[in-house]
Design a protein around this motif. Structure first.
Motif, mmCIF file in Angstrom:
data_model
loop_
_atom_site.group_PDB
_atom_site.id
_atom_site.type_symbol
_atom_site.label_atom_id
_atom_site.label_comp_id
_atom_site.label_asym_id
_atom_site.label_seq_id
_atom_site.Cartn_x
_atom_site.Cartn_y
_atom_site.Cartn_z
ATOM 1 N N ALA A 1 0.902 -1.123 0.067
ATOM 2 C CA ALA A 1 0.141 0.051 0.090
ATOM 3 C C ALA A 1 0.808 1.198 -0.058
ATOM 4 C CB ALA A 1 -0.859 -0.064 1.390
ATOM 5 N N ASP A 2 0.397 2.347 -0.376
ATOM 6 C CA ASP A 2 1.102 3.319 -0.522
ATOM 7 C C ASP A 2 1.314 4.033 0.726
ATOM 8 O OD1 ASP A 2 2.210 5.999 -1.124
ATOM 9 O OD2 ASP A 2 0.679 6.813 -2.313
ATOM 10 N N SER A 3 2.700 4.142 1.360
ATOM 11 C CA SER A 3 2.928 4.496 2.640
ATOM 12 C C SER A 3 2.772 6.248 2.979
ATOM 13 C CB SER A 3 4.355 3.991 2.973
ATOM 14 O OG SER A 3 4.765 4.374 4.317
ATOM 15 N N VAL B 1 -4.229 -0.332 12.940
ATOM 16 C CA VAL B 1 -3.675 -0.548 11.520
ATOM 17 C C VAL B 1 -4.032 -2.054 10.981
ATOM 18 C CG1 VAL B 1 -1.808 -0.209 9.874
ATOM 19 C CG2 VAL B 1 -1.985 1.201 11.784
ATOM 20 N N GLU B 2 -4.727 -2.385 10.117
ATOM 21 C CA GLU B 2 -4.888 -3.810 9.633
ATOM 22 C C GLU B 2 -4.189 -3.772 8.004
ATOM 23 O OE1 GLU B 2 -8.384 -6.081 10.387
ATOM 24 O OE2 GLU B 2 -9.044 -4.064 11.464
ATOM 25 N N LEU B 3 -3.396 -4.859 8.228
ATOM 26 C CA LEU B 3 -2.585 -5.092 6.637
ATOM 27 C C LEU B 3 -3.340 -6.438 6.206
ATOM 28 C CD1 LEU B 3 1.300 -4.202 7.532
ATOM 29 C CD2 LEU B 3 -0.829 -2.546 6.753
ATOM 30 N N MET B 4 -4.007 -6.184 4.891
ATOM 31 C CA MET B 4 -4.450 -7.515 4.248
ATOM 32 C C MET B 4 -3.666 -7.609 2.861
ATOM 33 S SD MET B 4 -7.359 -5.821 6.028
ATOM 34 C CE MET B 4 -7.709 -4.637 4.748
ATOM 35 N N PRO B 5 -3.951 -8.880 2.243
ATOM 36 C CA PRO B 5 -3.129 -8.937 0.891
ATOM 37 C C PRO B 5 -3.953 -7.724 0.044
ATOM 38 C CG PRO B 5 -3.855 -11.042 1.970
ATOM 39 C CD PRO B 5 -4.423 -10.175 2.734
ATOM 40 N N SER B 6 -5.216 -7.452 0.165
ATOM 41 C CA SER B 6 -5.816 -6.501 -0.601
ATOM 42 C C SER B 6 -5.322 -4.915 -0.495
ATOM 43 C CB SER B 6 -7.316 -6.739 -0.704
ATOM 44 O OG SER B 6 -7.572 -6.428 0.679
ATOM 45 N N ALA C 1 -15.483 4.677 15.417
ATOM 46 C CA ALA C 1 -14.281 4.392 14.701
ATOM 47 C C ALA C 1 -14.511 5.208 13.313
ATOM 48 C CB ALA C 1 -13.941 2.979 14.563
ATOM 49 N N VAL C 2 -13.254 6.069 12.893
ATOM 50 C CA VAL C 2 -13.418 6.376 11.701
ATOM 51 C C VAL C 2 -12.309 5.761 10.776
ATOM 52 C CG1 VAL C 2 -13.266 8.584 10.182
ATOM 53 C CG2 VAL C 2 -14.262 8.487 12.748
ATOM 54 N N TRP C 3 -12.457 5.332 9.714
ATOM 55 C CA TRP C 3 -11.433 4.643 8.829
ATOM 56 C C TRP C 3 -11.470 4.692 7.598
ATOM 57 C CZ3 TRP C 3 -13.716 2.194 4.825
ATOM 58 C CH2 TRP C 3 -14.872 1.751 4.988
ATOM 59 N N PHE C 4 -10.279 4.576 6.995
ATOM 60 C CA PHE C 4 -10.012 4.559 5.433
ATOM 61 C C PHE C 4 -9.325 3.234 5.051
ATOM 62 C CE2 PHE C 4 -6.195 6.435 7.073
ATOM 63 C CZ PHE C 4 -5.238 5.736 6.228
ATOM 64 N N ARG C 5 -9.440 3.036 3.784
ATOM 65 C CA ARG C 5 -8.658 1.749 3.157
ATOM 66 C C ARG C 5 -7.839 2.261 2.043
ATOM 67 N NH1 ARG C 5 -14.074 -1.302 3.283
ATOM 68 N NH2 ARG C 5 -13.992 -2.396 5.259
ATOM 69 N N LEU C 6 -6.809 1.761 1.824
ATOM 70 C CA LEU C 6 -5.994 1.767 0.543
ATOM 71 C C LEU C 6 -5.767 0.642 0.121
ATOM 72 C CD1 LEU C 6 -3.439 4.660 2.044
ATOM 73 C CD2 LEU C 6 -5.184 4.860 0.360
ATOM 74 N N PRO C 7 -5.767 0.590 -1.375
ATOM 75 C CA PRO C 7 -5.357 -0.876 -1.929
ATOM 76 C C PRO C 7 -3.910 -0.842 -1.957
ATOM 77 C CG PRO C 7 -5.901 1.004 -3.763
ATOM 78 C CD PRO C 7 -6.143 1.658 -2.394
ATOM 79 N N VAL C 8 -3.793 -2.197 -2.495
ATOM 80 C CA VAL C 8 -2.262 -2.677 -2.880
ATOM 81 C C VAL C 8 -2.021 -1.785 -4.033
ATOM 82 C CG1 VAL C 8 -0.780 -4.391 -3.585
ATOM 83 C CG2 VAL C 8 -2.086 -4.815 -1.454
ATOM 84 N N ILE C 9 -0.776 -1.373 -4.325
ATOM 85 C CA ILE C 9 -0.315 -0.632 -5.573
ATOM 86 C C ILE C 9 0.247 -1.868 -6.398
ATOM 87 C CG2 ILE C 9 1.252 0.984 -6.479
ATOM 88 C CD1 ILE C 9 1.294 2.414 -3.980
#
Length: 150
Positions: free
Chosen positions: A44-46, A74-79, A135-143
């Motif tokens: 993901a874009d750091s 912070v949750e890291l997933m394959p997606s 909880a306020v959240w956002f998601r970023l995809p894998v680049i």
């Protein structure tokens, strides 16, 4: 090998940390996100993750009452990755999920762009109630590999 292919897919990982309800929490949150993404060489874009995390934490500090701690997840997933900031105020955050505000932010004002940045730069964002607030959240995809910096 029985026809099974091995995949080099990172296992999901998550971090949780309590943050002080002060502006000092912003650089700590940025550093945690940077470290989490770097440790697993996550795709993901750091830079974007750090920027949006800083916005979430700064909004929680500025717009929620009290001095109880915030929580960064912070949750890291394959997606991709998902970042959440938990705060004690159950009220939803301004225009986080509204596509367009009434007018653009004034370019001369210091404030008013955080939620716009989160909406624009994340793949999705939102908020949800928790037992102790929201909880306020956002998601970023894998680049994709061909678009990552060298």
């Amino acid at each position: 090998m029985n026809g099974l292919a091995l995949h080099n897919t990172p296992a999901p990982a998550s971090w949780r940390i309590a943050l002080p309800h002060t502006v000092a929490a912003v650089p700590v949150a940025r550093a945690l996100v940077r470290t989490a993404l770097a440790e697993l060489e996550h795709a993901a874009d750091s830079d974007t993750a750090e920027l949006l995390t800083a916005e979430l934490v700064a909004n929680a500090v500025e717009h929620t009452a009290g001095d109880g701690p915030l929580e960064l997840v912070v949750e890291l997933m394959p997606s991709g990755c998902q970042v959440e900031v938990h705060d004690p105020d159950p009220a939803p955050p301004g225009n986080l999920t509204v596509p367009h505000q009434a007018g653009e932010p004034d370019p001369w004002q210091e404030h008013g762009r955080g939620l716009l940045l989160i909406r624009t730069l994340s793949s999705s964002c939102g908020h949800r109630p928790t037992d102790s607030g929201k909880a306020v959240w956002f998601r970023l995809p894998v680049i994709p590999a061909q678009r990552r910096p060298l």
